[in-house]
Scaffold this motif. Structure first.
Motif, PDB file in Angstrom:
ATOM      1  N   ARG A 119       0.843  -1.192   0.000  1.00  0.00           N
ATOM      2  CA  ARG A 119       0.000   0.000   0.000  1.00  0.00           C
ATOM      3  C   ARG A 119       0.882   1.246   0.000  1.00  0.00           C
ATOM      4  NH1 ARG A 119      -1.882  -3.249   3.843  1.00  0.00           N
ATOM      5  NH2 ARG A 119      -1.004  -1.975   5.502  1.00  0.00           N
ATOM      6  N   ALA A 120       0.567   2.174  -0.889  1.00  0.00           N
ATOM      7  CA  ALA A 120       1.319   3.429  -0.957  1.00  0.00           C
ATOM      8  C   ALA A 120       0.355   4.600  -0.952  1.00  0.00           C
ATOM      9  CB  ALA A 120       2.183   3.474  -2.210  1.00  0.00           C
ATOM     10  N   ILE A 121       0.672   5.600  -0.156  1.00  0.00           N
ATOM     11  CA  ILE A 121      -0.096   6.848  -0.152  1.00  0.00           C
ATOM     12  C   ILE A 121       0.736   7.913  -0.856  1.00  0.00           C
ATOM     13  CG2 ILE A 121      -1.057   8.707   1.252  1.00  0.00           C
ATOM     14  CD1 ILE A 121      -1.744   6.699   3.379  1.00  0.00           C
ATOM     15  N   ILE A 122       0.110   8.613  -1.794  1.00  0.00           N
ATOM     16  CA  ILE A 122       0.777   9.703  -2.496  1.00  0.00           C
ATOM     17  C   ILE A 122       0.065  11.004  -2.162  1.00  0.00           C
ATOM     18  CG2 ILE A 122       1.472  10.677  -4.710  1.00  0.00           C
ATOM     19  CD1 ILE A 122       1.363   7.875  -5.894  1.00  0.00           C
ATOM     20  N   PHE A 123       0.724  11.858  -1.418  1.00  0.00           N
ATOM     21  CA  PHE A 123       0.204  13.201  -1.185  1.00  0.00           C
ATOM     22  C   PHE A 123       0.647  14.068  -2.360  1.00  0.00           C
ATOM     23  CE2 PHE A 123       0.214  11.444   3.079  1.00  0.00           C
ATOM     24  CZ  PHE A 123      -0.930  11.987   3.658  1.00  0.00           C
ATOM     25  N   GLY A 124      -0.335  14.699  -3.013  1.00  0.00           N
ATOM     26  CA  GLY A 124      -0.018  15.459  -4.217  1.00  0.00           C
ATOM     27  C   GLY A 124      -0.127  14.601  -5.461  1.00  0.00           C
ATOM     28  N   VAL A 125      -1.090  13.696  -5.480  1.00  0.00           N
ATOM     29  CA  VAL A 125      -1.210  12.728  -6.573  1.00  0.00           C
ATOM     30  C   VAL A 125      -1.625  13.370  -7.894  1.00  0.00           C
ATOM     31  CG1 VAL A 125      -3.661  12.151  -6.219  1.00  0.00           C
ATOM     32  CG2 VAL A 125      -2.074  10.408  -7.118  1.00  0.00           C
ATOM     33  N   SER A 126      -2.236  14.549  -7.844  1.00  0.00           N
ATOM     34  CA  SER A 126      -2.739  15.150  -9.080  1.00  0.00           C
ATOM     35  C   SER A 126      -1.682  15.934  -9.851  1.00  0.00           C
ATOM     36  CB  SER A 126      -3.930  16.075  -8.777  1.00  0.00           C
ATOM     37  OG  SER A 126      -3.534  17.138  -7.930  1.00  0.00           O
ATOM     38  N   GLY A 127      -0.523  16.162  -9.247  1.00  0.00           N
ATOM     39  CA  GLY A 127       0.540  16.894  -9.929  1.00  0.00           C
ATOM     40  C   GLY A 127       1.303  16.030 -10.916  1.00  0.00           C
ATOM     41  N   GLN A 128       2.271  16.635 -11.584  1.00  0.00           N
ATOM     42  CA  GLN A 128       3.076  15.896 -12.559  1.00  0.00           C
ATOM     43  C   GLN A 128       3.726  14.663 -11.947  1.00  0.00           C
ATOM     44  OE1 GLN A 128       6.521  17.398 -15.392  1.00  0.00           O
ATOM     45  NE2 GLN A 128       7.397  17.017 -13.373  1.00  0.00           N
ATOM     46  N   ASP A 129       4.495  14.851 -10.881  1.00  0.00           N
ATOM     47  CA  ASP A 129       5.216  13.733 -10.280  1.00  0.00           C
ATOM     48  C   ASP A 129       4.271  12.719  -9.656  1.00  0.00           C
ATOM     49  OD1 ASP A 129       7.352  15.229 -11.070  1.00  0.00           O
ATOM     50  OD2 ASP A 129       8.240  15.464  -9.075  1.00  0.00           O
TER      51      ASP A 129
ATOM     52  N   GLY B 202       1.786  -0.196 -11.934  1.00  0.00           N
ATOM     53  CA  GLY B 202       2.459  -1.198 -12.758  1.00  0.00           C
ATOM     54  C   GLY B 202       3.219  -2.214 -11.937  1.00  0.00           C
ATOM     55  N   LYS B 203       3.517  -1.872 -10.685  1.00  0.00           N
ATOM     56  CA  LYS B 203       4.207  -2.780  -9.776  1.00  0.00           C
ATOM     57  C   LYS B 203       3.228  -3.450  -8.816  1.00  0.00           C
ATOM     58  CE  LYS B 203       8.598  -0.268  -9.991  1.00  0.00           C
ATOM     59  NZ  LYS B 203       9.331  -1.352 -10.695  1.00  0.00           N
ATOM     60  N   ASN B 204       1.957  -3.354  -9.134  1.00  0.00           N
ATOM     61  CA  ASN B 204       0.888  -4.023  -8.386  1.00  0.00           C
ATOM     62  C   ASN B 204       0.710  -3.469  -6.974  1.00  0.00           C
ATOM     63  OD1 ASN B 204      -1.247  -5.891  -8.424  1.00  0.00           O
ATOM     64  ND2 ASN B 204      -0.034  -7.380  -7.253  1.00  0.00           N
ATOM     65  N   TYR B 205       0.914  -2.173  -6.802  1.00  0.00           N
ATOM     66  CA  TYR B 205       0.639  -1.512  -5.525  1.00  0.00           C
ATOM     67  C   TYR B 205      -0.839  -1.154  -5.440  1.00  0.00           C
ATOM     68  CZ  TYR B 205       5.480  -0.469  -3.999  1.00  0.00           C
ATOM     69  OH  TYR B 205       6.782  -0.533  -3.557  1.00  0.00           O
ATOM     70  N   ARG B 206      -1.327  -1.098  -4.222  1.00  0.00           N
ATOM     71  CA  ARG B 206      -2.604  -0.446  -3.956  1.00  0.00           C
ATOM     72  C   ARG B 206      -2.267   1.025  -3.718  1.00  0.00           C
ATOM     73  NH1 ARG B 206      -6.295  -1.233   1.516  1.00  0.00           N
ATOM     74  NH2 ARG B 206      -7.909   0.328   0.994  1.00  0.00           N
ATOM     75  N   VAL B 207      -2.754   1.901  -4.581  1.00  0.00           N
ATOM     76  CA  VAL B 207      -2.365   3.312  -4.527  1.00  0.00           C
ATOM     77  C   VAL B 207      -3.501   4.173  -3.991  1.00  0.00           C
ATOM     78  CG1 VAL B 207      -1.566   5.298  -5.849  1.00  0.00           C
ATOM     79  CG2 VAL B 207      -0.777   2.997  -6.459  1.00  0.00           C
ATOM     80  N   ILE B 208      -3.211   4.886  -2.914  1.00  0.00           N
ATOM     81  CA  ILE B 208      -4.155   5.837  -2.330  1.00  0.00           C
ATOM     82  C   ILE B 208      -3.649   7.233  -2.644  1.00  0.00           C
ATOM     83  CG2 ILE B 208      -5.212   6.715  -0.210  1.00  0.00           C
ATOM     84  CD1 ILE B 208      -3.734   3.234  -0.156  1.00  0.00           C
ATOM     85  N   GLY B 209      -4.404   7.974  -3.414  1.00  0.00           N
ATOM     86  CA  GLY B 209      -3.995   9.315  -3.809  1.00  0.00           C
ATOM     87  C   GLY B 209      -4.725  10.362  -3.007  1.00  0.00           C
ATOM     88  N   VAL B 210      -3.980  11.277  -2.405  1.00  0.00           N
ATOM     89  CA  VAL B 210      -4.570  12.299  -1.536  1.00  0.00           C
ATOM     90  C   VAL B 210      -4.576  13.654  -2.243  1.00  0.00           C
ATOM     91  CG1 VAL B 210      -4.444  13.455   0.691  1.00  0.00           C
ATOM     92  CG2 VAL B 210      -3.752  11.055   0.490  1.00  0.00           C
ATOM     93  N   SER B 211      -5.713  14.306  -2.197  1.00  0.00           N
ATOM     94  CA  SER B 211      -5.852  15.650  -2.761  1.00  0.00           C
ATOM     95  C   SER B 211      -6.684  16.499  -1.812  1.00  0.00           C
ATOM     96  CB  SER B 211      -6.526  15.601  -4.130  1.00  0.00           C
ATOM     97  OG  SER B 211      -6.824  16.903  -4.595  1.00  0.00           O
ATOM     98  N   ARG B 212      -6.289  17.743  -1.633  1.00  0.00           N
ATOM     99  CA  ARG B 212      -7.071  18.622  -0.752  1.00  0.00           C
ATOM    100  C   ARG B 212      -8.130  19.396  -1.535  1.00  0.00           C
ATOM    101  NH1 ARG B 212      -4.940  24.090  -0.323  1.00  0.00           N
ATOM    102  NH2 ARG B 212      -3.110  24.381  -1.641  1.00  0.00           N
TER     103      ARG B 212
END
Length: 321
Positions: free
Chosen positions: A3-13, A23-33
């Motif tokens: 499980r990975a949390i990405i703060f700032g998921v909507s930006g370029q990086d 692609g590496k089969n992670y469960r991705v949680i994207g955080v946006s304010r």
């Protein structure tokens, strides 16, 4: 499944990193304010929006960060949030510092309090080094930031180093130098140049106004740089790394490559305007990414010349859609 949390998921990086982790089969949680107002254009462009668990939260708010981290208990956390424009940081210094440094401290404190066995990536910046009088920066080079953005990134870097040593937290800072792509907003000069040049080539514009075009930067390709972020969190021991191409070119050279690629003479269209000058600016940036190559086995395939052409190709492609 990690499980990975990405703060700032909507930006370029954030978008490119989410694509990599999926692609590496992670469960991705994207955080946006800004869930209600964010179009998530970058995620849509990469066709991954529906593959990510999107969560509304503000990294500025300690309780909000605490709740999310405690709910998901991630294996990895990537802090890519924050005001990311150097020029804008002069107009919004308080927001810049809060969104970068205070937000990073919130994450570190939550990890310390919850005692989570999580690995944290913090997005650093080559702007921390400031002007080095033509010298090449390595991980041991002292910071001398020259913008509110650089100051905020420097503070976050030292926070990570402090918590890593004091509380044995696995936390890394990637000191990323300029990295671009077609996902950059137009407020970034590389994208501004590319979009304007493509419009000029189509007869829809006749000039491009810029500030200081003699500055020199190390420009890389963003999709490669997010791979380096992930690689930092796969090591046995947490450490900080410079991520760059090792090749510096001037903004004038970048402009020339873009316009030449479109069979245009940039001197006919590019004009300088004092309104785009910053109160202080870094003239030349040079970076030594040797440590990342040696310890992470990471090396950039593309340099600034390649980036200029790839951004033009992408702009022409998406203009047609």
């Amino acid at each position: 499944m990690k499980r990975a949390i990405i703060f700032g998921v909507s930006g370029q990086d954030g978008a490119f990193l989410a694509q990599l982790l999926l692609g590496k089969n992670y469960r991705v949680i994207g955080v946006s304010r800004t869930m209600r107002t964010d179009s998530f254009h970058n995620l849509e462009l990469l066709n991954i929006r529906n593959k990510i668990e999107l969560v509304s939260s503000s990294i500025h708010d300690f309780r909000s960060v605490f709740t999310i981290m405690n709910r998901y208990k991630p294996d990895e956390v990537y802090n890519l949030a924050g005001q990311s424009s150097v020029a804008r940081s002069f107009d919004e210094p308080f927001e810049t510092f809060e969104s970068i440094s205070v937000a990073n401290l919130n994450l570190l404190e939550v990890i310390r309090i919850l005692k989570l066995p999580v690995r944290l990536y913090n997005a650093g910046s080559g702007d921390c080094f400031g002007n080095m009088d033509g010298q090449t920066a390595c991980e041991e080079t002292p910071f001398r930031p020259q913008s509110p953005y650089g100051v905020a990134k420097s503070a976050a870097y030292f926070q990570v180093a402090n918590y890593r040593k004091a509380y044995d937290i696995f936390a890394c800072t990637g000191i990323l130098f300029n990295h671009e792509s077609y996902l950059r907003p137009e407020e970034f000069v590389t994208q501004k140049i590319v979009k304007a040049a493509c419009l000029i080539a189509k007869g829809q514009a006749d000039e491009l106004l810029l500030g200081n075009i003699s500055i020199e930067r190390d420009w890389g390709w963003a999709p490669e740089y997010v791979t380096a972020m992930w690689m930092m969190l796969q090591t046995k021991k947490a450490d900080d790394y410079i991520i760059a191409t090792g090749i510096t070119l001037s903004l004038k050279e970048f402009i020339a490559v873009v316009f030449d690629y479109l069979d245009l003479n940039w001197k006919k269209y590019v004009k300088t305007d004092d309104q785009f000058l910053r109160p202080t600016d870094i003239q030349t940036i040079r970076a030594n990414p040797g440590k990342a190559e040696k310890k992470l086995n990471w090396k950039a395939r593309y340099n600034g010349y390649d980036v200029a052409r790839m951004m033009v190709d992408a702009e022409l492609k998406y203009q047609k859609k």
